[in-house]
Design a protein around this motif. Structure first.
Motif, PDB file in Angstrom:
ATOM      1  N   GLU A  52       4.534  10.456  -6.792  1.00 54.55           N
ATOM      2  CA  GLU A  52       5.594  10.910  -7.203  1.00 54.55           C
ATOM      3  C   GLU A  52       6.045  10.838  -8.037  1.00 54.55           C
ATOM      4  O   GLU A  52       6.531  11.317  -8.908  1.00 54.55           O
ATOM      5  N   GLU A  53       4.967  10.131  -9.398  1.00 53.59           N
ATOM      6  CA  GLU A  53       5.827   9.884 -10.469  1.00 53.59           C
ATOM      7  C   GLU A  53       4.430   9.783 -10.912  1.00 53.59           C
ATOM      8  O   GLU A  53       3.927   9.527 -12.224  1.00 53.59           O
ATOM      9  N   ILE A  77       0.559  -0.999  -0.503  1.00 54.47           N
ATOM     10  CA  ILE A  77      -0.309   0.025   0.077  1.00 54.47           C
ATOM     11  C   ILE A  77       1.034   0.775  -0.484  1.00 54.47           C
ATOM     12  O   ILE A  77       0.652   2.329  -0.974  1.00 54.47           O
ATOM     13  N   ASP A  78       1.702   1.246   0.956  1.00 50.09           N
ATOM     14  CA  ASP A  78       2.883   2.233   0.835  1.00 50.09           C
ATOM     15  C   ASP A  78       3.486   2.584  -0.459  1.00 50.09           C
ATOM     16  O   ASP A  78       3.585   3.775  -1.661  1.00 50.09           O
ATOM     17  N   GLY A  79       3.818   1.734  -1.024  1.00 50.90           N
ATOM     18  CA  GLY A  79       4.569   1.657  -2.704  1.00 50.90           C
ATOM     19  C   GLY A  79       2.935   2.255  -3.669  1.00 50.90           C
ATOM     20  O   GLY A  79       3.779   3.083  -4.343  1.00 50.90           O
ATOM     21  N   LEU A  80       2.652   1.734  -3.940  1.00 50.44           N
ATOM     22  CA  LEU A  80       1.104   2.353  -4.307  1.00 50.44           C
ATOM     23  C   LEU A  80       0.832   4.148  -4.039  1.00 50.44           C
ATOM     24  O   LEU A  80       0.804   4.456  -4.909  1.00 50.44           O
ATOM     25  N   PHE A  81       0.829   4.343  -2.705  1.00 50.00           N
ATOM     26  CA  PHE A  81       0.513   5.335  -2.733  1.00 50.00           C
ATOM     27  C   PHE A  81       1.587   6.689  -3.519  1.00 50.00           C
ATOM     28  O   PHE A  81       1.654   7.518  -3.927  1.00 50.00           O
ATOM     29  N   ARG A 131      -0.485   7.338 -13.838  1.00 50.46           N
ATOM     30  CA  ARG A 131       0.423   6.820 -15.379  1.00 50.46           C
ATOM     31  C   ARG A 131       0.973   6.127 -14.963  1.00 50.46           C
ATOM     32  O   ARG A 131       1.189   5.455 -15.362  1.00 50.46           O
ATOM     33  N   ARG A 132       2.485   6.312 -14.577  1.00 51.70           N
ATOM     34  CA  ARG A 132       3.580   5.206 -13.696  1.00 51.70           C
ATOM     35  C   ARG A 132       2.683   4.067 -13.353  1.00 51.70           C
ATOM     36  O   ARG A 132       2.814   2.866 -13.331  1.00 51.70           O
ATOM     37  N   LEU A 133       2.257   4.037 -12.575  1.00 60.02           N
ATOM     38  CA  LEU A 133       1.168   3.058 -11.981  1.00 60.02           C
ATOM     39  C   LEU A 133       1.024   2.107 -12.982  1.00 60.02           C
ATOM     40  O   LEU A 133       1.144   0.806 -12.399  1.00 60.02           O
ATOM     41  N   PHE A 134       0.217   2.481 -14.300  1.00 60.40           N
ATOM     42  CA  PHE A 134       0.363   1.030 -15.255  1.00 60.40           C
ATOM     43  C   PHE A 134       0.859   0.930 -16.337  1.00 60.40           C
ATOM     44  O   PHE A 134       1.158   1.021 -17.514  1.00 60.40           O
ATOM     45  N   SER A 135       2.753   1.824 -16.056  1.00 57.25           N
ATOM     46  CA  SER A 135       3.664   1.380 -16.636  1.00 57.25           C
ATOM     47  C   SER A 135       3.745  -0.970 -17.194  1.00 57.25           C
ATOM     48  O   SER A 135       3.403  -0.972 -16.095  1.00 57.25           O
ATOM     49  N   GLY A 136       3.942  -0.381 -17.988  1.00 59.06           N
ATOM     50  CA  GLY A 136       4.140  -1.927 -18.837  1.00 59.06           C
ATOM     51  C   GLY A 136       2.432  -2.863 -18.227  1.00 59.06           C
ATOM     52  O   GLY A 136       2.273  -4.006 -18.621  1.00 59.06           O
TER      53      GLY A 136
END
Length: 286
Positions: free
Chosen positions: A153-154, A144-148, A157-162
């Motif tokens: 920070e990025e 959850i920390d990584g997703l937030f 759109r970066r969440l859906f990279s790849g």
């Protein structure tokens, strides 16, 4: 009157999560092997290196992200596949033809792959973090920390990279796992030599795991490279060209550990799923 049990829509996510807890170290080693630019270590060597460098618990780095991925990606694909299959099965006289299972598996897997992309990316990053120099590590506390942090920070759109690779891989692996499992189980039961028991589930899921490993490995390599990159690839086609420069076998880098991870994961998933269905499934009287 005969009684049978049907799966509930969330059983696939639960079964996949339970399997992931058992096979996570193999998944972590696979990611390390795939992100090597040159082949320096094999599977056993990489496992020893991880344990020596960061300790035994490092083999479970990113477990929270892996479980988050299973409860998004696997839950979605199983829910779509099994719900539609059972609906169509209740209105027809026999099982679905194999080509329909393939099409349904591809659709469910593609959708699940897209839904699970953010958790999948965080999973890859957390597993790969220990290979980076200390100053470049992201040090996510949990999924959850990584997703937030990626969102903050990025950007979203970066969440859906790849996502393209993850969705395509999801389609292929779901065809290999769910469609091939159903077909293998149907063929095994059709021989009349074995009943609907745990041995049949094991044999059918072993075949399905082998099919899934072979089908999805090239896409899995590209997906892992895209998700763990720090901007060195401009897109899927660029990643494809750069990987191709390393030779055809680069697309099957980590095939053995991928099979060693995916086949047991597939077997455990379906064994757990069949047991959940047997004891907690929806009762159908016919």
């Amino acid at each position: 009157m005969a009684e049978k049990r049907m799966s509930r829509w969330y059983f696939g996510g639960l079964a996949s999560s339970a399997a992931a807890c058992c096979t996570h170290p193999l998944d972590l080693i696979k990611v390390h092997l795939q992100t090597q630019q040159e082949v320096k270590k094999r599977m056993v060597g990489m496992a020893i290196h991880v344990v020596k460098t960061d300790g035994v618990l490092a083999l479970y780095n990113g477990l929270s992200a892996s479980l988050c991925r299973q409860m998004s990606y696997s839950l979605t694909r199983f829910a779509i596949y099994e719900t539609v299959r059972d609906m169509m099965g209740s209105t027809s006289k026999g099982p679905m033809p194999f080509y329909q299972k393939v099409m349904l598996g591809a659709f469910g897997g593609f959708t699940g792959g897209f839904v699970g992309t953010p958790a999948d990316m965080v999973n890859v990053r957390m597993q790969n973090d220990m290979k980076l120099p200390p100053e470049l590590r992201r040090n996510y506390k949990h999924a959850i920390d990584g997703l937030f942090r990626v969102f903050r920070e990025e950007g979203v759109r970066r969440l859906f990279s790849g996502a393209t690779m993850a969705s395509s891989r999801g389609a292929m692996v779901t065809v290999g796992q769910l469609a091939c499992y159903d077909q293998a189980k149907q063929l095994v039961l059709g021989t009349g030599m074995m009943g609907d028991n745990i041995l049949t589930h094991f044999l059918s899921s072993f075949i399905a795991g082998g099919c899934a490993t072979f089908l999805c490995q090239p896409l899995d390599v590209l997906k892992t490279r895209l998700m763990s990159s720090k901007g060195e690839y401009t897109g899927v086609s660029h990643c494809l060209r750069e990987t191709a420069k390393l030779g055809p076998l680069a697309f099957y880098k980590g095939l053995v550990p991928a099979g060693i991870r995916l086949i047991p994961h597939t077997v455990l998933t379906f064994v757990f799923l069949e047991q959940l269905k047997k004891y907690f499934g929806i009762r159908i009287i016919s």
